[in-house]
Design a protein around this motif. Structure first.
Motif, mmCIF file in Angstrom:
data_model
loop_
_atom_site.group_PDB
_atom_site.id
_atom_site.type_symbol
_atom_site.label_atom_id
_atom_site.label_comp_id
_atom_site.label_asym_id
_atom_site.label_seq_id
_atom_site.Cartn_x
_atom_site.Cartn_y
_atom_site.Cartn_z
ATOM 1 N N LEU A 179 -5.371 -1.702 -5.089
ATOM 2 C CA LEU A 179 -4.900 -1.157 -6.360
ATOM 3 C C LEU A 179 -3.567 -1.779 -6.764
ATOM 4 C CD1 LEU A 179 -5.143 0.832 -8.694
ATOM 5 C CD2 LEU A 179 -4.067 2.566 -7.224
ATOM 6 N N ILE A 180 -2.646 -1.844 -5.802
ATOM 7 C CA ILE A 180 -1.341 -2.450 -6.098
ATOM 8 C C ILE A 180 -1.497 -3.920 -6.465
ATOM 9 C CG2 ILE A 180 0.892 -3.084 -5.105
ATOM 10 C CD1 ILE A 180 0.707 -0.549 -3.374
ATOM 11 N N GLY A 181 -2.343 -4.626 -5.687
ATOM 12 C CA GLY A 181 -2.564 -6.038 -5.973
ATOM 13 C C GLY A 181 -3.172 -6.266 -7.343
ATOM 14 N N LEU A 182 -4.092 -5.365 -7.716
ATOM 15 C CA LEU A 182 -4.719 -5.488 -9.028
ATOM 16 C C LEU A 182 -3.700 -5.284 -10.146
ATOM 17 C CD1 LEU A 182 -7.265 -5.785 -10.749
ATOM 18 C CD2 LEU A 182 -7.625 -3.317 -10.495
ATOM 19 N N LEU A 183 -2.850 -4.269 -9.991
ATOM 20 C CA LEU A 183 -1.830 -4.001 -11.011
ATOM 21 C C LEU A 183 -0.850 -5.166 -11.131
ATOM 22 C CD1 LEU A 183 -1.064 -0.230 -10.292
ATOM 23 C CD2 LEU A 183 -2.416 -1.191 -12.168
ATOM 24 N N VAL A 184 -0.432 -5.701 -9.974
ATOM 25 C CA VAL A 184 0.494 -6.847 -9.999
ATOM 26 C C VAL A 184 -0.170 -8.054 -10.647
ATOM 27 C CG1 VAL A 184 1.750 -8.499 -8.555
ATOM 28 C CG2 VAL A 184 1.821 -6.049 -8.018
#
Length: 248
Positions: free
Chosen positions: A53-58
């Motif tokens: 999720l964090i990687g997708l947002l970044v």
């Protein structure tokens, strides 16, 4: 007017980059998950979802920033391709794009359209006497005065080193002549302060009007012939070319 190149789209490389980043991150996470012991897998799985999720947002944030940068850069390239760097008016390429559309609209309606070619008299002599910097300042000032004396809907461009082209929409020959003379007289009375020097210039103008059978080439050919007559008969004047004359 900003013209985007049809041969280039920033979306495709952005999409490929997003897929590659996501695939790489997912592959790395899965390898770590299967390499771990059974007891740690539940904890790793939760961390994996959070990291995804964090990687997708970044990734989305980075791609959005890159997209804006690419679009901004592309717009600057497009502007440089159709604008004159000195006067910031459309160059001949930009003028062709705008003029073809204006001719099409005028002939479809139909509506009158006047074309003017304007040239600074004795420009080469001014350039050799006062230098290139003063000449550039003069042309910049002249371009500003020219645009100040026409409507926002009219099309003005830098045609060559010392010549400018002007299309007056919804303007017949009689009104076009009045506008041409207004511009000519305004420039004759103007004072241009260039490199500490006060310069006065005059201009010659060729004028013609659009006919049903005209192309952009035939229209501007008549205007150019009228301009040559203005120069040959003493300069600092406006000459009108008869609509049905043909100078191809």
């Amino acid at each position: 007017m900003s013209l985007r190149s049809p041969l280039y789209s920033p979306r495709s490389p952005m999409l490929v980059l997003a897929i590659l980043l996501s695939a790489g991150f997912l592959a790395t996470s899965l390898l770590g998950y299967y390499a771990a012991s059974t007891l740690l897998r539940d904890t790793i799985l939760k961390a994996l979802y959070l990291n995804l999720l964090i990687g997708l947002l970044v990734t989305v944030a980075v791609l959005a920033l890159l997209y804006r940068l690419v679009v901004s850069y592309q717009r600057r390239i497009d502007a440089q391709a159709i604008l004159d760097g000195l006067t910031e008016l459309p160059n001949r390429r930009g003028f062709d794009l705008l003029a073809v559309q204006a001719l099409h609209e005028a002939q479809r309606e139909p509506k009158p359209l006047s074309a003017l070619l304007l040239e600074v008299d004795n420009f080469k002599q001014l350039d050799s006497t006062h230098g290139h910097i003063a000449s550039d300042q003069l042309l910049s000032g002249f371009a500003r005065d020219l645009t100040d004396n026409v409507r926002h809907s009219d099309i003005v461009c830098r045609w060559s080193a010392d010549a400018f082209a002007l299309l007056l929409k919804d303007t017949d020959g009689q009104n076009g002549l009045k506008i041409a003379e207004k511009i000519r007289q305004r420039i004759e009375q103007q004072r241009y302060f260039c490199s500490g020097k006060q310069l006065r210039v005059t201009i010659s103008i060729g004028l013609t009007t659009l006919q049903d059978e005209d192309t952009l080439h035939s229209l501007l050919s008549r205007a150019d012939h009228a301009l040559q007559r203005a120069r040959q008969t003493g300069s600092n004047r406006t000459c009108v070319e008869m609509p049905h004359s043909s100078y191809e």
